[in-house]
Enzyme design. Structure first.
Site, PDB file in Angstrom:
ATOM      1  N   GLU A   3      -7.012  10.922   4.006  1.00 22.52           N
ATOM      2  CA  GLU A   3      -5.616  11.055   4.370  1.00 22.52           C
ATOM      3  C   GLU A   3      -4.740  10.767   3.153  1.00 22.52           C
ATOM      4  O   GLU A   3      -5.067   9.919   2.327  1.00 22.52           O
ATOM      5  CB  GLU A   3      -5.288  10.074   5.500  1.00 22.52           C
ATOM      6  CG  GLU A   3      -6.141  10.346   6.726  1.00 22.52           C
ATOM      7  CD  GLU A   3      -5.879   9.367   7.856  1.00 22.52           C
ATOM      8  OE1 GLU A   3      -4.841   8.683   7.841  1.00 22.52           O
ATOM      9  OE2 GLU A   3      -6.734   9.289   8.751  1.00 22.52           O
ATOM     10  N   CYS A  39       1.175   9.207  -1.800  1.00 23.32           N
ATOM     11  CA  CYS A  39       0.252   8.085  -1.715  1.00 23.32           C
ATOM     12  C   CYS A  39      -1.146   8.680  -1.541  1.00 23.32           C
ATOM     13  O   CYS A  39      -1.403   9.380  -0.557  1.00 23.32           O
ATOM     14  CB  CYS A  39       0.656   7.225  -0.517  1.00 23.32           C
ATOM     15  SG  CYS A  39      -0.434   5.846  -0.231  1.00 23.32           S
ATOM     16  N   CYS A  51     -13.288   1.875   2.704  1.00 25.10           N
ATOM     17  CA  CYS A  51     -13.071   0.825   1.695  1.00 25.10           C
ATOM     18  C   CYS A  51     -13.962  -0.351   2.068  1.00 25.10           C
ATOM     19  O   CYS A  51     -14.153  -0.641   3.245  1.00 25.10           O
ATOM     20  CB  CYS A  51     -11.607   0.382   1.690  1.00 25.10           C
ATOM     21  SG  CYS A  51     -11.232  -0.860   0.433  1.00 25.10           S
ATOM     22  N   CYS A  68     -10.090  -6.070   4.174  1.00 24.27           N
ATOM     23  CA  CYS A  68      -8.840  -6.774   4.515  1.00 24.27           C
ATOM     24  C   CYS A  68      -8.613  -6.697   6.028  1.00 24.27           C
ATOM     25  O   CYS A  68      -8.712  -5.626   6.622  1.00 24.27           O
ATOM     26  CB  CYS A  68      -7.669  -6.169   3.747  1.00 24.27           C
ATOM     27  SG  CYS A  68      -7.930  -6.178   1.960  1.00 24.27           S
ATOM     28  N   CYS A  90      -6.091  -4.208   7.806  1.00 24.20           N
ATOM     29  CA  CYS A  90      -6.070  -2.826   7.319  1.00 24.20           C
ATOM     30  C   CYS A  90      -6.965  -1.907   8.152  1.00 24.20           C
ATOM     31  O   CYS A  90      -8.121  -2.226   8.415  1.00 24.20           O
ATOM     32  CB  CYS A  90      -6.527  -2.819   5.864  1.00 24.20           C
ATOM     33  SG  CYS A  90      -6.736  -1.169   5.204  1.00 24.20           S
ATOM     34  N   CYS A 108       1.649   1.805   5.314  1.00 24.25           N
ATOM     35  CA  CYS A 108       0.707   1.008   4.535  1.00 24.25           C
ATOM     36  C   CYS A 108      -0.338   0.317   5.425  1.00 24.25           C
ATOM     37  O   CYS A 108       0.006  -0.318   6.403  1.00 24.25           O
ATOM     38  CB  CYS A 108       1.503  -0.041   3.784  1.00 24.25           C
ATOM     39  SG  CYS A 108       0.533  -0.947   2.631  1.00 24.25           S
TER      40      CYS A 108
HETATM   41  S1  SF4 Z   1      -5.769  -3.032   2.180  1.00 25.07           S
HETATM   42 FE1  SF4 Z   1      -7.357  -1.709   3.081  1.00 25.07          FE
HETATM   43  S2  SF4 Z   1      -7.621  -0.021   1.640  1.00 25.07           S
HETATM   44 FE2  SF4 Z   1      -6.513  -1.676   0.561  1.00 25.07          FE
HETATM   45  S3  SF4 Z   1      -8.155  -2.900  -0.422  1.00 25.07           S
HETATM   46 FE3  SF4 Z   1      -7.775  -3.862   1.573  1.00 25.07          FE
HETATM   47  S4  SF4 Z   1      -9.297  -2.875   2.934  1.00 25.07           S
HETATM   48 FE4  SF4 Z   1      -9.138  -1.586   1.116  1.00 25.07          FE
END
Ligand code: SF4
Length: 347
Positions: free
Chosen positions: A92, A105, A112, A116, A119, A334
């Site tokens: 995306e 972006c 990933c 986090c 996220c 975000c």
């Molecule tokens: S915010 Fe999401 S995309 Fe960014 S580093 Fe952390 S887990 Fe990865």
């Protein structure tokens, strides 16, 4: 097969010399047609077609594929588009209209592995790295398909760019090639969750204008380790020491992203700790309201709470700006990218 989207003009001129026995004039014609005229069938341009046999040889040698857009949604001027990759995975990207230009972006990975907690992308885990072609293709598509006058590129989509460092840097070289997409490096931002090895590698590059952003989100180790597992390996003191060594160009700031979550990291004590942590740095804080994902324990702060937190930081001498939560309903804000990739993975 070579990918035109992976080559700077110099790289292409070498390919023309080595593989085709042709000079830089024809390489320039192809590059211009592809990147300036935004013609993905650049081998059909008159100057290339005038060279007998060259269009066929180019088609056999090189791919010209900016990516296959399979979905797009638009709201309040924000466009989220989904690109299907050759292996079926989806990524995306988001186009954000600003006052005088557009910002794209881009994603640097499918998923990933940084984990986090707030996220959406983190839920996927790391599926795979993107190639240079797949990264540059997102910006090419924004310009070519959506007619966006893209000036800024931020690596804040899916993925941790420093987890795919060499590929991301080659993508920056291609994006900033003045004979191609010509995105000035001062308008390209790499955002990390705190990979100090990546910060050090970026510092060692000869790219002083390239911008560095850090996704911070918590002002003390105990909270940051809860929200961002990388903090257990790289605590705040070590992260700050690395940022203090970063050879920042005069007049530049390190961007510090701080996603505000109601009742989690938005109290006065957090503002004070954040100001203390930032004190020795030349930094600018971007306050971003948390965007509720599909299944999350975290909540968005109210507008009023955001203003209070921001004012506390200003009173403590912090350079801070508040970002509007645009694209929230598109799951394009975000920390919200990853829905399309997840859909494919679960299918
Ligand atoms: S915010 Fe999401 S995309 Fe960014 S580093 Fe952390 S887990 Fe990865």
């Amino acid at each position: 097969m070579l990918q035109l989207l992976e080559l700077t003009f110099e790289d292409l001129a070498e390919v023309f010399a080595e593989h085709l026995g042709k000079g830089p004039f024809l390489a320039g014609a192809l590059y211009r047609e592809f990147y300036k005229q935004l013609n993905p069938k650049a081998w059909q341009s008159p100057s290339i077609a005038a060279s007998p046999g060259l269009p066929d040889r180019l088609r056999r040698l090189m791919a010209f594929e900016p990516g296959h857009v399979v979905d797009q949604v638009k709201q309040d001027g924000v466009i989220k588009f989904v690109t299907a990759l050759k292996d079926g995975h989806r990524i995306e990207s988001v186009i954000l209209p600003m006052a005088s230009h557009w910002t794209v972006c881009v994603s640097s990975q499918v998923g990933c592995r940084m984990g986090c907690r707030f996220c959406e992308t983190a839920r996927l885990g790391l599926i795979r790295q993107l190639s240079v072609e797949e990264i540059v293709g997102q910006v090419y598509t924004a310009r070519q398909r959506f007619g966006a006058s893209v000036r800024n590129v931020v690596f804040m989509g899916m993925g941790e760019p420093f987890d795919n460092f060499d590929t991301v840097i080659q993508a920056v070289r291609v994006l900033s090639d003045q004979r191609g997409l010509d995105i000035a490096r001062r308008y390209i931002t790499l955002s990390t969750a705190g990979r100090v090895d990546g910060i050090e590698k970026m510092a060692a590059l000869d790219m002083p204008h390239l911008k560095l952003a850090v996704s911070l989100n918590a002002p003390n180790d105990s909270l940051r380790s809860q929200l961002m597992p990388i903090n257990k390996a790289v605590p705040l003191e070590r992260l700050r020491a690395s940022l203090m060594r970063y050879p920042l160009k005069k007049g530049y700031d390190i961007m510090v992203a701080y996603v505000l979550m109601s009742g989690v990291n938005d109290g006065p004590e957090c503002a004070r700790q954040l100001a203390d942590w930032l004190a020795p740095l030349s930094a600018k804080v971007n306050l971003i309201p948390f965007n509720p994902g599909s299944d999350t324990p975290y909540r968005s702060p109210s507008e009023k709470d955001m203003d209070i937190f921001r004012q506390q930081l200003i009173d403590l001498g912090v350079n801070v700006q508040k970002r509007a939560p645009r694209g929230r309903d598109l799951m394009a804000a975000c920390g919200q990218l990853g829905q399309a990739a997840k859909t494919v993975r679960e299918a």
